[in-house]
Scaffold this active site. Structure first.
Site, short mmCIF file in Angstrom:
data_model
loop_
_atom_site.label_atom_id
_atom_site.label_comp_id
_atom_site.label_asym_id
_atom_site.label_seq_id
_atom_site.Cartn_x
_atom_site.Cartn_y
_atom_site.Cartn_z
N GLU A 52 0.83 -1.21 0.00
CA GLU A 52 0.00 0.00 0.00
C GLU A 52 0.87 1.27 0.00
O GLU A 52 1.12 1.85 1.05
CB GLU A 52 -0.92 -0.02 1.22
CG GLU A 52 -1.93 1.11 1.28
CD GLU A 52 -2.88 0.95 2.45
OE1 GLU A 52 -3.33 1.98 2.98
OE2 GLU A 52 -3.19 -0.19 2.84
N LYS A 66 -2.16 -1.83 -3.75
CA LYS A 66 -3.28 -1.09 -3.17
C LYS A 66 -2.87 0.39 -3.05
O LYS A 66 -2.53 0.86 -1.97
CB LYS A 66 -3.63 -1.68 -1.80
CG LYS A 66 -4.86 -1.08 -1.13
CD LYS A 66 -5.09 -1.77 0.22
CE LYS A 66 -6.21 -1.12 1.00
NZ LYS A 66 -6.39 -1.76 2.33
#
Length: 239
Positions: A21, A63
Site C-alpha cells: 500500500e 493497493k
C-alpha cells in the site's frame, strides 16, 4: 519502502499474498502534475525494493491511492485529466507481472472515487492491468472485470468512503439503524461495482477537481475547457 518489501517477502514465505500500500496523501495544495511526479517516484521505489528483496511480483497485490491533485489545490482538473494521470503513472512504474490495482478512497467521497475509477476503467483500453476496487468489510468479493480487452484488473479498496455514510445515518440516534444502513450499503456497493466495470453513468462534472474557491462558493467549473497535461515533461519541469 524496504519495510513494505520485507513484509511482502514474509507474507509469501508463509504462503500468503501480500497487499502493498504506497499511499500518497490527498491533503495539501499540490497540483496534479506534482502528484504524478511523486506517485511515480514512490511506486518505482517500492517496486525496486520488492525486486531487490526477491518478492514474487505476480504473487503480490497493489493497493495505491488514486492519483489526485491536493484537496486544496488552486487549479481545477477534469475527470478525464485525473483518469489519464492514473493510467500514465501505472504505465511509467507498475510491473506488468502485478495483476492489477485495488485503489484506496484516501479521503475521497464515494461519488468522487467511483467517478474516477469508472473513467480509469473506461479509458484503459488494452493496457496490461485489470483496474478494480476491493471492498473492505462485510462484502469482500467483487465480480471481476471483463477480460476481453485486457489482461489484468483495476478495482477498489474503500472502507472510509463506504462506511462513513453508514455511520452518519446513526448520528444523534444513539443506536444502529440497521434497515436504513442495509439499504444504503447495497446502493453503495452497486455504485462501486459499476465503477469497477466502467459502467457507471455519470452527470457532467462529477469527479472533476474543483479549485478550493469554487468548492467554497459552490460554483460549477467550466467543463467545456479541455486542458491537456504535458505528462512527459512534468517531471522535468518540477526539478
Amino acid at each position: 519502502m524496504h519495510d513494505l518489501a520485507r513484509y511482502a517477502l514474509i507474507c509469501q514465505s508463509e504462503g500468503l499474498m501480500p497487499i502493498v500500500e504506497p499511499d500518497v496523501s490527498l491533503s495539501g495544495t499540490h497540483t496534479l502534475e506534482e502528484a504524478i511526479d511523486v506517485n511515480i517516484r514512490v511506486q518505482s521505489e517500492l517496486f525496486k525494493a520488492m525486486v531487490d528483496h526477491g518478492v514474487f511480483m505476480a504473487g503480490s497485490t497493489l493497493k495505491p491511492n488514486i492519483v489526485n491533485p491536493g484537496r486544496d489545490c488552486p487549479n481545477s482538473y477534469t475527470l478525464m485529466e485525473i483518469a489519464e494521470a492514473n493510467i500514465f503513472v501505472l504505465k511509467q512504474s507498475c510491473p506488468v507481472a502485478m495483476k492489477g490495482a485495488n485503489y484506496l478512497s484516501g479521503g475521497q467521497t464515494l461519488n468522487e472515487a467511483a467517478a474516477r475509477l469508472n473513467v480509469i476503467n473506461r479509458i484503459k483500453g488494452n493496457c496490461p492491468w485489470n483496474l478494480r476496487c476491493v471492498v473492505t468489510g462485510p462484502a469482500m468479493k467483487m465480480r471481476p472485470c471483463s477480460r476481453r480487452t485486457h489482461i489484468h484488473s483495476f478495482s477498489f479498496s474503500w472502507s472510509q468512503a463506504l462506511q462513513l455514510p453508514l455511520l452518519q445515518l446513526c448520528a444523534g440516534k444513539g443506536e444502529l439503524v440497521a434497515p436504513a444502513m442495509t439499504t444504503l450499503y447495497i446502493k453503495e456497493l452497486k455504485i462501486a461495482s459499476a465503477a469497477a466495470l466502467g459502467q457507471l453513468e455519470l452527470e457532467l462534472g462529477k469527479g472533476d477537481h474543483q479549485r478550493k474557491r469554487e468548492r467554497d462558493e459552490e460554483q460549477p467549473i467550466d467543463t467545456s475547457r479541455r486542458r491537456v497535461l504535458d505528462y512527459k515533461h512534468a517531471n522535468k519541469n518540477l526539478r
